[in-house]
Design an enzyme around this catalytic site. Structure first.
Site, PDB file in Angstrom:
ATOM      1  N   LYS A 104       6.307   5.907   2.075  1.00  0.00           N
ATOM      2  CA  LYS A 104       7.011   6.370   3.286  1.00  0.00           C
ATOM      3  C   LYS A 104       8.170   7.305   2.976  1.00  0.00           C
ATOM      4  O   LYS A 104       8.443   8.239   3.717  1.00  0.00           O
ATOM      5  CB  LYS A 104       7.498   5.171   4.112  1.00  0.00           C
ATOM      6  CG  LYS A 104       8.653   4.445   3.475  1.00  0.00           C
ATOM      7  CD  LYS A 104       8.632   2.950   3.570  1.00  0.00           C
ATOM      8  CE  LYS A 104       7.591   2.288   2.752  1.00  0.00           C
ATOM      9  NZ  LYS A 104       7.866   0.897   2.416  1.00  0.00           N
ATOM     10  N   LYS A 204      10.200   5.308   8.180  1.00  0.00           N
ATOM     11  CA  LYS A 204       8.974   5.065   8.968  1.00  0.00           C
ATOM     12  C   LYS A 204       9.099   5.685  10.354  1.00  0.00           C
ATOM     13  O   LYS A 204       8.148   6.254  10.891  1.00  0.00           O
ATOM     14  CB  LYS A 204       8.720   3.557   9.058  1.00  0.00           C
ATOM     15  CG  LYS A 204       8.388   2.933   7.699  1.00  0.00           C
ATOM     16  CD  LYS A 204       8.455   1.419   7.762  1.00  0.00           C
ATOM     17  CE  LYS A 204       8.076   0.779   6.437  1.00  0.00           C
ATOM     18  NZ  LYS A 204       8.368  -0.665   6.414  1.00  0.00           N
TER      19      LYS A 204
HETATM   20  N1  NAP Z   1       4.623  -3.450  -1.296  1.00  0.00           N
HETATM   21  C1  NAP Z   1       4.281  -3.275  -0.038  1.00  0.00           C
HETATM   22  O1  NAP Z   1       3.977  -4.231   0.664  1.00  0.00           O
HETATM   23  C2  NAP Z   1       4.242  -1.894   0.541  1.00  0.00           C
HETATM   24  C3  NAP Z   1       3.868  -1.727   1.902  1.00  0.00           C
HETATM   25  C4  NAP Z   1       3.760  -0.425   2.431  1.00  0.00           C
HETATM   26  C5  NAP Z   1       4.053   0.652   1.639  1.00  0.00           C
HETATM   27  N2  NAP Z   1       4.460   0.452   0.340  1.00  0.00           N
HETATM   28  C6  NAP Z   1       4.747   1.635  -0.476  1.00  0.00           C
HETATM   29  O2  NAP Z   1       3.764   1.713  -1.506  1.00  0.00           O
HETATM   30  C7  NAP Z   1       4.331   2.249  -2.687  1.00  0.00           C
HETATM   31  C8  NAP Z   1       4.106   1.276  -3.840  1.00  0.00           C
HETATM   32  O3  NAP Z   1       4.717   0.044  -3.551  1.00  0.00           O
HETATM   33  P1  NAP Z   1       4.500  -1.220  -4.478  1.00  0.00           P
HETATM   34  O4  NAP Z   1       5.109  -2.353  -3.767  1.00  0.00           O
HETATM   35  O5  NAP Z   1       3.088  -1.303  -4.906  1.00  0.00           O
HETATM   36  O6  NAP Z   1       5.432  -0.841  -5.731  1.00  0.00           O
HETATM   37  P2  NAP Z   1       5.409  -1.508  -7.190  1.00  0.00           P
HETATM   38  O7  NAP Z   1       4.817  -2.856  -7.138  1.00  0.00           O
HETATM   39  O8  NAP Z   1       6.791  -1.340  -7.714  1.00  0.00           O
HETATM   40  O9  NAP Z   1       4.418  -0.575  -8.033  1.00  0.00           O
HETATM   41  C9  NAP Z   1       4.710   0.766  -8.262  1.00  0.00           C
HETATM   42  C10 NAP Z   1       3.670   1.333  -9.213  1.00  0.00           C
HETATM   43  O10 NAP Z   1       3.900   2.724  -9.318  1.00  0.00           O
HETATM   44  C11 NAP Z   1       3.982   3.081 -10.690  1.00  0.00           C
HETATM   45  N3  NAP Z   1       4.949   4.179 -10.825  1.00  0.00           N
HETATM   46  C12 NAP Z   1       6.232   4.223 -10.427  1.00  0.00           C
HETATM   47  N4  NAP Z   1       6.786   5.416 -10.722  1.00  0.00           N
HETATM   48  C13 NAP Z   1       5.806   6.134 -11.337  1.00  0.00           C
HETATM   49  C14 NAP Z   1       5.751   7.425 -11.899  1.00  0.00           C
HETATM   50  N5  NAP Z   1       6.822   8.223 -11.913  1.00  0.00           N
HETATM   51  N6  NAP Z   1       4.587   7.835 -12.460  1.00  0.00           N
HETATM   52  C15 NAP Z   1       3.518   7.030 -12.464  1.00  0.00           C
HETATM   53  N7  NAP Z   1       3.496   5.790 -11.943  1.00  0.00           N
HETATM   54  C16 NAP Z   1       4.647   5.351 -11.385  1.00  0.00           C
HETATM   55  C17 NAP Z   1       4.487   1.842 -11.408  1.00  0.00           C
HETATM   56  O11 NAP Z   1       4.085   1.957 -12.761  1.00  0.00           O
HETATM   57  P3  NAP Z   1       4.361   0.795 -13.826  1.00  0.00           P
HETATM   58  O12 NAP Z   1       3.362  -0.274 -13.509  1.00  0.00           O
HETATM   59  O13 NAP Z   1       4.111   1.462 -15.129  1.00  0.00           O
HETATM   60  O14 NAP Z   1       5.782   0.359 -13.614  1.00  0.00           O
HETATM   61  C18 NAP Z   1       3.758   0.744 -10.633  1.00  0.00           C
HETATM   62  O15 NAP Z   1       2.475   0.548 -11.132  1.00  0.00           O
HETATM   63  C19 NAP Z   1       5.807   2.510  -2.380  1.00  0.00           C
HETATM   64  O16 NAP Z   1       5.988   3.849  -2.028  1.00  0.00           O
HETATM   65  C20 NAP Z   1       6.083   1.606  -1.189  1.00  0.00           C
HETATM   66  O17 NAP Z   1       7.109   2.092  -0.349  1.00  0.00           O
HETATM   67  C21 NAP Z   1       4.540  -0.776  -0.226  1.00  0.00           C
END
Ligand code: NAP
Length: 425
Positions: A104, A204
């Site tokens: 987002k 959002k």
């Molecule tokens: N969690 C939710 O429920 C949710 C809901 C809606 C939207 N979102 C959105 O979805 C996205 C991901 O959320 P998440 O909760 O899955 O986050 P997360 O658990 O912190 O996972 C982030 C992933 O992205 C990778 N990453 C971060 N920076 C990177 C970079 N510069 N280059 C390559 N890979 C990178 C990380 O790699 P490593 O594994 O190597 O650290 C990790 O695998 C975010 O933008 C968030 O706002 C999340």
């Protein structure tokens, strides 16, 4: 059978959910698309982290490795922050890939640019997961309400804030206690600022504004306030008046342009958000033909968010299902001038005799109740007066009451105190 090749950027909560859902729902995807969906590659950041990646999928920390595969059809992005996500998706589009994002922050900043680039390159962008997690709000608004004009949208768009407010009310804990517990349970981030101070809901809201109105309000003019100043006593006094606190993002067109707000408000029993508790998100739209519509469901989490991304995957691959961009409404045709309308407010004035007494110069005081720390006051006033107070009287807490009956009905037996020049009543 034809194969559709996809790459997943990020293998955290959402990325893992996406890979798992593509595998667990392969049959449904094949039925819809007439093709097998194969996850070829995953991009991550930390090369040393131990990961459980299904066999046959290569992982890399270099995005160019993915593009060099040369056959990726769709890039699904679930990494964090504007960069490098935006640059990666731009490159993917320029290489002829469809893109789907859950990010987002990136999409609020660069959504329009990505959509334009996608049009130029004849590919599609999906961003359902970036707003309200599993609730199909983007698709519903863009495809199911194409003729209606949306006069107002309100949303509980951050599950963490809603969870904290619910726990404070139900279990009598303080904001700090509930936040610490939510962090322990994994509902809140180690740095909870984006959730509890309203930034997450703001991004959002900006995405929804682009979708509904083809533009965003000036970011500096959107009032943005979190829930960290709501305390237990304010909640108890609000409950005595029949109201519950909700953290609500809202957008509506007016003759002065788009009016966006992200702030705690209070709602009565008849408001659709009164019963939305816990980590759920909810969106309520007021539209010209259909009237009021309410969407409610899981706003985050591994599978709800993956669900939105996998539905988008189908959408971008089936052009006949594609939506046709946002509609633009003529703001000057919309009734407006909200500043002068009298609205209902719940004010909390500290019970502290050493503080100067705030002055009310316009509006109407309806009734009041006293707690130990606060005096709670129901008040009728216009936006302008209220925001002057906010600036001049930072010790006073002010919450809009949305969706309440007219107070003449509610308090027909209560004498109204006309415009006072002081709250020392
Ligand atoms: N969690 C939710 O429920 C949710 C809901 C809606 C939207 N979102 C959105 O979805 C996205 C991901 O959320 P998440 O909760 O899955 O986050 P997360 O658990 O912190 O996972 C982030 C992933 O992205 C990778 N990453 C971060 N920076 C990177 C970079 N510069 N280059 C390559 N890979 C990178 C990380 O790699 P490593 O594994 O190597 O650290 C990790 O695998 C975010 O933008 C968030 O706002 C999340």
């Amino acid at each position: 059978m034809t194969i559709i090749h996809v790459a997943v950027l990020g293998y955290g909560t959402v990325g893992q959910g996406v890979v798992e859902s593509i595998h667990s729902h392969q049959k449904e995807l094949q039925r819809l698309l007439g093709a097998e969906i194969v996850v070829d590659a995953i991009l991550v950041k930390d090369p040393l982290k131990v990961r459980d990646i299904p066999p046959g999928i290569v992982w890399t920390t270099n995005f160019d490795d993915i593009l060099e595969l040369g056959h990726i059809d769709v890039v699904l992005e679930a990494i964090v922050g504007c960069e490098p996500a935006f640059s990666y998706l731009k490159k993917a589009i320029q290489h002829g890939c469809h893109v789907v994002t859950a990010n987002k922050v990136m999409f609020a900043h660069h959504g329009n640019e990505l959509q334009q680039l996608a049009d130029e390159n004849e590919v599609h962008v999906g961003y359902e997961a970036s707003v309200a997690g599993g609730i199909p709000i983007i698709r519903s608004l863009s495809e199911l309400l194409r003729v209606n004009q949306v006069h107002r949208l309100e949303g509980i768009l951050n599950g963490t804030s809603n969870y904290i407010l619910t726990e404070m009310r139900e279990n009598g804990h303080s904001f700090e206690e509930v936040l610490a517990d939510a962090q322990k349970k994994g509902y809140a981030e180690a740095d909870p600022t984006a959730d509890v101070e309203g930034d997450d809901a703001f991004y959002k809201l900006m995405i929804l504004s682009d979708l509904l109105y083809g533009e965003q309000p000036n970011w500096t003019e959107v009032q943005r306030e979190g829930i960290s100043k709501v305390d237990r006593e304010q909640m108890e006094l609000a409950e005595e008046f029949g109201y519950r606190f909700r953290h609500v993002a809202s957008i509506e067109p007016s003759s002065r342009g788009l009016q966006g707000k992200v702030m705690p408000i209070v709602v009565p029993n008849q408001h659709p958000f009164y019963h939305v508790d816990g980590v759920d998100n909810a969106v309520n739209v007021e539209a010209s033909l259909v009237g009021s519509l309410m969407f409610q469901g899981p706003g985050a989490g591994r599978l709800p968010t993956a669900s939105a991304m996998v539905e988008d995957l189908v959408q971008v691959l089936r052009p006949s299902l594609q939506r046709k961009g946002s509609k633009t409404i003529q703001l000057d045709e919309v009734e407006g001038g909200a500043t002068k309308l009298l609205k209902q407010w719940l004010l909390f004035v500290p019970q502290n005799p050493s503080l100067p007494t705030p002055f009310i110069t316009s509006g109407k005081l309806i009734k009041h109740k006293s707690g130990q720390k606060w005096k709670a006051i129901l008040f009728l006033g216009d936006d302008k007066t209220i925001y002057e107070w906010k600036t001049r009287l930072p010790m006073v807490r002010l919450y809009e009451i949305r969706g309440a009956k007219e107070w003449k009905e509610l308090n027909s037996d209560q004498p109204k105190v006309p415009c006072l020049n002081s709250l020392a009543f």
